[in-house]
Structures are given as C-alpha cells and as structure tokens.
Scaffold this motif. Structure first.
Motif, short mmCIF file in Angstrom:
data_model
loop_
_atom_site.label_atom_id
_atom_site.label_comp_id
_atom_site.label_asym_id
_atom_site.label_seq_id
_atom_site.Cartn_x
_atom_site.Cartn_y
_atom_site.Cartn_z
N ALA A 65 0.83 -1.20 0.00
CA ALA A 65 0.00 0.00 0.00
C ALA A 65 0.87 1.26 0.00
O ALA A 65 0.58 2.23 -0.72
N THR A 66 1.94 1.24 0.78
CA THR A 66 2.86 2.37 0.81
C THR A 66 3.49 2.60 -0.56
O THR A 66 3.60 3.73 -1.05
N ARG A 67 3.91 1.51 -1.20
CA ARG A 67 4.53 1.61 -2.51
C ARG A 67 3.57 2.22 -3.53
O ARG A 67 3.96 3.08 -4.34
N LEU A 68 2.33 1.82 -3.49
CA LEU A 68 1.35 2.34 -4.44
C LEU A 68 1.01 3.80 -4.16
O LEU A 68 0.85 4.60 -5.09
N ILE A 69 0.92 4.16 -2.90
CA ILE A 69 0.56 5.55 -2.55
C ILE A 69 1.69 6.50 -2.89
O ILE A 69 1.48 7.55 -3.49
N THR A 70 2.93 6.15 -2.51
CA THR A 70 4.04 7.06 -2.76
C THR A 70 4.49 7.04 -4.21
O THR A 70 5.12 7.99 -4.68
N GLY A 71 4.17 5.97 -4.92
CA GLY A 71 4.58 5.88 -6.31
C GLY A 71 3.64 6.58 -7.27
O GLY A 71 3.90 6.63 -8.47
N GLY A 72 2.55 7.13 -6.76
CA GLY A 72 1.57 7.77 -7.62
C GLY A 72 1.93 9.19 -8.03
O GLY A 72 1.21 9.80 -8.82
N GLY A 73 3.01 9.72 -7.49
CA GLY A 73 3.43 11.07 -7.89
C GLY A 73 2.75 12.18 -7.12
O GLY A 73 3.03 13.35 -7.36
N GLY A 74 1.87 11.84 -6.18
CA GLY A 74 1.19 12.87 -5.41
C GLY A 74 2.00 13.31 -4.20
O GLY A 74 3.07 12.77 -3.91
N PRO A 75 1.49 14.31 -3.47
CA PRO A 75 2.23 14.85 -2.32
C PRO A 75 2.08 14.05 -1.03
O PRO A 75 2.74 14.36 -0.04
N THR A 76 1.21 13.04 -1.03
CA THR A 76 0.95 12.29 0.20
C THR A 76 2.19 11.54 0.65
O THR A 76 2.85 10.86 -0.13
N ARG A 77 2.49 11.63 1.96
CA ARG A 77 3.63 10.95 2.54
C ARG A 77 3.14 9.90 3.54
O ARG A 77 2.03 10.02 4.06
N ALA A 98 8.22 4.93 2.45
CA ALA A 98 7.80 5.53 3.72
C ALA A 98 8.79 6.59 4.16
O ALA A 98 10.00 6.44 3.96
N SER A 99 8.27 7.66 4.74
CA SER A 99 9.13 8.74 5.23
C SER A 99 9.38 8.65 6.72
O SER A 99 10.01 9.53 7.30
N GLY A 100 8.88 7.62 7.35
CA GLY A 100 9.11 7.43 8.78
C GLY A 100 8.77 6.01 9.17
O GLY A 100 7.99 5.33 8.49
N PHE A 101 9.36 5.56 10.26
CA PHE A 101 9.09 4.22 10.76
C PHE A 101 8.96 4.31 12.27
O PHE A 101 9.92 4.63 12.98
N ALA A 123 11.98 13.55 7.02
CA ALA A 123 11.78 12.13 7.29
C ALA A 123 12.18 11.84 8.72
O ALA A 123 13.12 12.43 9.24
N LEU A 124 11.45 10.95 9.35
CA LEU A 124 11.75 10.60 10.73
C LEU A 124 12.58 9.32 10.72
O LEU A 124 12.06 8.24 10.52
N ILE A 125 13.88 9.47 10.91
CA ILE A 125 14.75 8.30 10.88
C ILE A 125 15.84 8.50 11.92
O ILE A 125 16.69 9.37 11.80
N ALA A 126 15.80 7.72 12.97
CA ALA A 126 16.76 7.83 14.06
C ALA A 126 18.09 7.20 13.65
O ALA A 126 18.14 6.34 12.79
N PRO A 127 19.19 7.64 14.28
CA PRO A 127 20.49 7.05 13.95
C PRO A 127 20.52 5.53 14.06
O PRO A 127 21.12 4.86 13.24
#
Length: 246
Positions: A65-77, A98-101, A123-127
């Motif tokens: 679902a993430t792949r389809l949503i982010t791959g559509g070219g829209g602004p949704t993250r 995904a821009s965060g986990f 993006a929310l990504i911790a060290p």
C-alpha cells in the motif's frame, strides 16, 4: 492544517490515534481504513498530507500500500506505525517510500510529533534505524567499489594492475554518477546524513549553523532528486560514502 489518513486493521488503535489528533489544533483525521487496498483508494480520493500506515493487514499489506501511494506522484507521505520493529520490516517500508518508521509502543504525543515532522517534508529516521537500514541494505547488495572516490584516478575508467598493465576499472555505480553534481561540502554533509547524524549533530560536527545545514539539505535533495532524508541515506550507501557498521 495537516490532513491525516489512519490505516490499521485494529479499530482500537485507530480510535486511540484519532482521540489524540482531535485534541490538536493543527492536525485532523480525514479518513480511516482497515486494509491496504482501502488505504490506497482513500489516499487517492482524499489526498491526505500524511498516511499513518500499519504493516500487517488482511489482503494487501502496508508495504505494498505504501509503494502504491508514494509511487503515484502525489504529495501524500507515509509514516509506518507497527509492532514489528525488525530489520526486514524497516528496510522494506523505507524502500517502499515511507518517510518514517514508528512502533506502537511509542507515546501518542511522539507519534503525533512524527506526523508533523513528515508533513513538513522531512523524514523521521533515528540514527539507530539508519544503521540498521544500511546493514540490511548491505546484506542484499554487493559492497560498493571505489567508484565514489574523487580525483583523477576515479575519473578514468582505466587503472593499473600490480604488474603495471592497464586494466578496466569498475564502472561507477548510478548513485556515484549522480554525486558528480554536488560540491565537496555537500558530499561531506551527505556522508554525515548517511551515518545517521541529525541536522543539529551535523552543524556541531562541521561548525556550521543549523540554518546553513538545512540549506545544504535542501540543495542535496534537489540535486540528487531524492525524495527525503531516508532516500539520501540509501544514496550515501550506494555511492560508497558510508561504511557498513561492523
């Protein structure tokens, strides 16, 4: 106002998140979904700023679902929120766009803060997650060669063997070729991003202001056509700027 779509097959989880969100003035829930397929449909219809996505759901999972949503070219993250905090899920979610986990045992206020961070374009990504991402990525790809090195030797496709005879040097990786457009300072910043340093830590490391670091980050995203900070981490590894943690 940040518009959020909540996706989880557990109604109680969605209810808890909605309860916290409705108490804020700058974030609102515009829809809910209990399956990945429904999330994709609603994301297309509602155009939310952020989708808070569970991973394991009946039918289509959160990764697809993430792949389809982010791959559509829209602004949704997409921010992934799951109980499955293991390397495979972290890697798959970030590679899917995904821009965060996040994990569900985090405080609700922290989850809400993460939604704001992602909605603002970061993006929310911790060290710690960064290091795990690089390790997981290394397990699935050949180690990068010396293509990311700079200088005359790196510019030539011909190198010398120990006997002095010319041999064909490894071709630069696509990521290394993309780095040809950035400056030395930008390369230095990209390396630190790949190591998992935050903007504040990069500023301290290089004795720069945080505003200056943010400017460099904006330039890197534009020059490398990167989606977000997570994408920059992957590019730093692919170009050989980051050593795999031992």
């Amino acid at each position: 106002m940040t518009r959020v779509l909540l996706v989880d097959d557990q109604p109680l989880v969605r209810a808890a998140l909605e309860m916290v969100i409705t108490e804020t003035a700058d974030v609102e829930v515009v829809g809910e979904a209990g399956t990945g397929a429904e999330a994709v449909r609603l994301a297309g219809e509602l155009r939310p700023d952020v989708v808070v996505m569970d991973l394991r759901m009946p039918g289509m999972d959160g990764i697809e679902a993430t792949r389809l949503i982010t791959g559509g070219g829209g602004p949704t993250r997409v921010v992934v929120l799951t109980t499955f905090d293991d390397d495979d899920h972290v890697y798959a979610a970030l590679r899917a766009g995904a821009s965060g986990f996040l994990v569900k045992d985090m405080a609700l206020d922290d989850i809400l803060a993460a939604v704001r961070v992602v909605a603002a374009g970061d993006a929310l990504i911790a060290p710690s997650v960064t290091r795990r991402l690089i390790s997981s990525f290394a397990d699935q790809r050949p180690a990068p060669g010396p293509a990311a090195a700079s200088g005359p030797a790196a510019a030539s496709p011909i190198a010398a063997s120990p006997t002095g005879a010319p041999v064909q040097a490894p071709a630069p990786t696509p990521a290394a070729r993309r780095l040809g457009a950035i400056t030395g300072r930008e390369r230095e910043i990209l390396t630190l991003v790949g190591r998992g340093l935050s903007n504040t830590e990069i500023a301290a490391e290089l004795v720069l202001s945080i505003a200056t670091v943010k400017t460099y980050m904006t330039r890197l995203l534009a020059k490398l056509d990167a989606r977000d900070r997570v994408h920059l981490v992957i590019l730093a590894y692919e170009a050989g700027l980051v050593a795999v943690p031992g």
